[in-house]
Design a protein around this motif. Sequence first.
Motif, PDB file in Angstrom:
ATOM      1  N   PRO A 113     -10.469  -9.032   1.562  1.00  0.00           N
ATOM      2  CA  PRO A 113     -10.894  -7.634   1.549  1.00  0.00           C
ATOM      3  C   PRO A 113     -10.033  -6.804   2.504  1.00  0.00           C
ATOM      4  O   PRO A 113      -9.627  -7.271   3.571  1.00  0.00           O
ATOM      5  CB  PRO A 113     -12.350  -7.714   2.051  1.00  0.00           C
ATOM      6  CG  PRO A 113     -12.782  -9.110   1.713  1.00  0.00           C
ATOM      7  CD  PRO A 113     -11.578  -9.964   1.877  1.00  0.00           C
ATOM      8  N   GLY A 114      -9.729  -5.590   2.101  1.00  0.00           N
ATOM      9  CA  GLY A 114      -8.910  -4.708   2.924  1.00  0.00           C
ATOM     10  C   GLY A 114      -7.442  -4.724   2.545  1.00  0.00           C
ATOM     11  O   GLY A 114      -6.691  -3.866   3.018  1.00  0.00           O
ATOM     12  N   PHE A 115      -7.038  -5.679   1.712  1.00  0.00           N
ATOM     13  CA  PHE A 115      -5.635  -5.696   1.303  1.00  0.00           C
ATOM     14  C   PHE A 115      -5.300  -4.512   0.411  1.00  0.00           C
ATOM     15  O   PHE A 115      -4.209  -3.951   0.479  1.00  0.00           O
ATOM     16  CB  PHE A 115      -5.321  -7.016   0.579  1.00  0.00           C
ATOM     17  CG  PHE A 115      -3.884  -7.123   0.136  1.00  0.00           C
ATOM     18  CD1 PHE A 115      -2.864  -7.227   1.063  1.00  0.00           C
ATOM     19  CD2 PHE A 115      -3.547  -7.107  -1.204  1.00  0.00           C
ATOM     20  CE1 PHE A 115      -1.533  -7.321   0.666  1.00  0.00           C
ATOM     21  CE2 PHE A 115      -2.226  -7.203  -1.623  1.00  0.00           C
ATOM     22  CZ  PHE A 115      -1.225  -7.310  -0.675  1.00  0.00           C
ATOM     23  N   ILE A 116      -6.237  -4.140  -0.451  1.00  0.00           N
ATOM     24  CA  ILE A 116      -6.050  -2.945  -1.273  1.00  0.00           C
ATOM     25  C   ILE A 116      -6.979  -1.841  -0.777  1.00  0.00           C
ATOM     26  O   ILE A 116      -7.991  -2.091  -0.124  1.00  0.00           O
ATOM     27  CB  ILE A 116      -6.316  -3.229  -2.768  1.00  0.00           C
ATOM     28  CG1 ILE A 116      -7.779  -3.593  -2.998  1.00  0.00           C
ATOM     29  CG2 ILE A 116      -5.391  -4.317  -3.277  1.00  0.00           C
ATOM     30  CD1 ILE A 116      -8.174  -3.549  -4.449  1.00  0.00           C
ATOM     31  N   LEU A 117      -6.599  -0.605  -1.087  1.00  0.00           N
ATOM     32  CA  LEU A 117      -7.418   0.556  -0.727  1.00  0.00           C
ATOM     33  C   LEU A 117      -8.223   0.955  -1.970  1.00  0.00           C
ATOM     34  O   LEU A 117      -7.648   1.385  -2.987  1.00  0.00           O
ATOM     35  CB  LEU A 117      -6.536   1.707  -0.284  1.00  0.00           C
ATOM     36  CG  LEU A 117      -7.261   2.926   0.287  1.00  0.00           C
ATOM     37  CD1 LEU A 117      -7.908   2.587   1.618  1.00  0.00           C
ATOM     38  CD2 LEU A 117      -6.302   4.093   0.463  1.00  0.00           C
ATOM     39  N   GLN A 118      -9.515   0.767  -1.909  1.00  0.00           N
ATOM     40  CA  GLN A 118     -10.366   1.085  -3.062  1.00  0.00           C
ATOM     41  C   GLN A 118     -10.526   2.599  -3.195  1.00  0.00           C
ATOM     42  O   GLN A 118     -10.484   3.323  -2.219  1.00  0.00           O
ATOM     43  CB  GLN A 118     -11.754   0.434  -2.888  1.00  0.00           C
ATOM     44  CG  GLN A 118     -11.694  -1.078  -2.988  1.00  0.00           C
ATOM     45  CD  GLN A 118     -11.586  -1.595  -4.408  1.00  0.00           C
ATOM     46  OE1 GLN A 118     -11.364  -0.815  -5.346  1.00  0.00           O
ATOM     47  NE2 GLN A 118     -11.699  -2.894  -4.565  1.00  0.00           N
ATOM     48  N   HIS A 121      -2.674  -1.625   0.616  1.00  0.00           N
ATOM     49  CA  HIS A 121      -2.830  -0.848   1.851  1.00  0.00           C
ATOM     50  C   HIS A 121      -1.821  -1.369   2.875  1.00  0.00           C
ATOM     51  O   HIS A 121      -1.878  -2.535   3.264  1.00  0.00           O
ATOM     52  CB  HIS A 121      -4.267  -1.015   2.351  1.00  0.00           C
ATOM     53  CG  HIS A 121      -4.649  -0.049   3.417  1.00  0.00           C
ATOM     54  ND1 HIS A 121      -5.852  -0.115   4.067  1.00  0.00           N
ATOM     55  CD2 HIS A 121      -4.005   1.026   3.952  1.00  0.00           C
ATOM     56  CE1 HIS A 121      -5.945   0.858   4.960  1.00  0.00           C
ATOM     57  NE2 HIS A 121      -4.825   1.565   4.901  1.00  0.00           N
ATOM     58  N   ALA A 122      -0.903  -0.523   3.294  1.00  0.00           N
ATOM     59  CA  ALA A 122       0.192  -0.985   4.146  1.00  0.00           C
ATOM     60  C   ALA A 122       0.570   0.066   5.172  1.00  0.00           C
ATOM     61  O   ALA A 122       0.371   1.267   4.954  1.00  0.00           O
ATOM     62  CB  ALA A 122       1.414  -1.308   3.285  1.00  0.00           C
ATOM     63  N   PRO A 123       1.147  -0.360   6.303  1.00  0.00           N
ATOM     64  CA  PRO A 123       1.741   0.612   7.232  1.00  0.00           C
ATOM     65  C   PRO A 123       2.922   1.292   6.565  1.00  0.00           C
ATOM     66  O   PRO A 123       3.562   0.734   5.675  1.00  0.00           O
ATOM     67  CB  PRO A 123       2.169  -0.255   8.418  1.00  0.00           C
ATOM     68  CG  PRO A 123       2.304  -1.620   7.859  1.00  0.00           C
ATOM     69  CD  PRO A 123       1.310  -1.739   6.753  1.00  0.00           C
ATOM     70  N   TYR A 124       3.215   2.507   6.998  1.00  0.00           N
ATOM     71  CA  TYR A 124       4.242   3.296   6.322  1.00  0.00           C
ATOM     72  C   TYR A 124       4.929   4.161   7.359  1.00  0.00           C
ATOM     73  O   TYR A 124       4.933   3.843   8.563  1.00  0.00           O
ATOM     74  CB  TYR A 124       3.568   4.103   5.206  1.00  0.00           C
ATOM     75  CG  TYR A 124       4.484   4.799   4.232  1.00  0.00           C
ATOM     76  CD1 TYR A 124       5.554   4.162   3.645  1.00  0.00           C
ATOM     77  CD2 TYR A 124       4.243   6.137   3.886  1.00  0.00           C
ATOM     78  CE1 TYR A 124       6.374   4.806   2.735  1.00  0.00           C
ATOM     79  CE2 TYR A 124       5.051   6.791   2.968  1.00  0.00           C
ATOM     80  CZ  TYR A 124       6.117   6.125   2.406  1.00  0.00           C
ATOM     81  OH  TYR A 124       6.917   6.772   1.500  1.00  0.00           O
ATOM     82  N   VAL A 125       5.486   5.266   6.939  1.00  0.00           N
ATOM     83  CA  VAL A 125       6.258   6.144   7.801  1.00  0.00           C
ATOM     84  C   VAL A 125       5.547   7.488   7.939  1.00  0.00           C
ATOM     85  O   VAL A 125       4.502   7.728   7.340  1.00  0.00           O
ATOM     86  CB  VAL A 125       7.684   6.339   7.241  1.00  0.00           C
ATOM     87  CG1 VAL A 125       8.424   5.006   7.216  1.00  0.00           C
ATOM     88  CG2 VAL A 125       7.645   6.942   5.838  1.00  0.00           C
TER      89      VAL A 125
END
Length: 377
Positions: free
Chosen positions: A372-377, A299-303
């Motif tokens: 927790p929260g690093f990946i998007l389940q 899960h990361a910021p993007y464009v």
Amino acid sequence: MANEILVAADDAGMVRGAMRGLGAQRSEAPDGIDEYVHRYVLPDTGDDPPVVPQVVGQLRAQGNSPRVGLNHVFAANAIPISGQPKLHGGTATDPVPAPQPEIGGVATDSRVVRVAVIDTGLDPAALTLPVFYQHQRHGRHEPDAVYENPAVRRIGLMGGHGTAAAGIIARYARRAHLTSIQVLNVHGICDEWTLAAGILRARDAGAEIISMSLGGTYVGDEEPLALKAVLDDLPAGTVVVAAAGNVDAATPNFYPASRPGVVSVAAIDTTDPAGTEVPAPFSNTGDWITACAPGVRVHAPYVFGTWNYGANPIDFTGAVAWSGTSFATPFVAAQIAANTTLKETCAEAADRLFGGLTRSFPGYGRYVAAPPGFILQ
């Protein structure tokens, strides 16, 4: 790169006559790379082009064994030219839009560490996103081009790749002084000469940690000439973190991750609802890999814009779930930065961090678990 040859600057005089005989033209050099390596372009001879590896071999066979090499191609997560599969959001799937990630870092007693992300750059518009806007320490961010067609905000194949990687570091290393270096284009490709020049810009920015979510295999038994030259000349204590690659292979020469001394990062799949953690099916493996971290649906910021490479266009509003060793890599870089104390170099902090890890995956390195929260389940 077709028809291109690299020559160590100190050895250029040994091959100057041969280069003149080949009709090769020396390219203008960016960012101080000319102090290390010169680039020559052979003329296009149409139906009978020179076989560049053979030319390199002939030049190396001259007296005094001049250092001559190919200009290799390096790539991000998804470029078929280097064998990297598309891994947007999961193995061979399209990217997944996501809500904005929460700030993931916690307060630590780490010192301020200068971290450079060498990638596609950082989208200036993304600096308004919470992960970046609330991050207090920014260096110079070379811009991420992002779009194939800016008029309709059509995102390029790897547009935003560097933005996501930098966002992971901003999210989990809150005291990092963050700089973005642009070497990859929106398709995720660069040549060795350009990448080496980018490493020099990171060095000149004072980078103590360099994170590179890119790589490629090289021809022959010798390390890529330009990259070896600049990596050998980095200040002592500099930590280079690089993606191990996404071709589900044990290739021994995926570079720069396979270079001795580089922190090479593989990917682990932590998306099983039952909690099973296994190596990601796409991740490279080998005894040269240092560490692994979650790398599926990160899960990361993007464009902002539309991605058109899948079966249907997908709209993004500043966040993504994305998979690959590309996204495990900046998390490991962030953990090194966040654990570097006032009296340590980053190299010392990395040794301490990895030495304290109790879990490992054979062939994938020591496991750096994510919160927790690093990946998007």
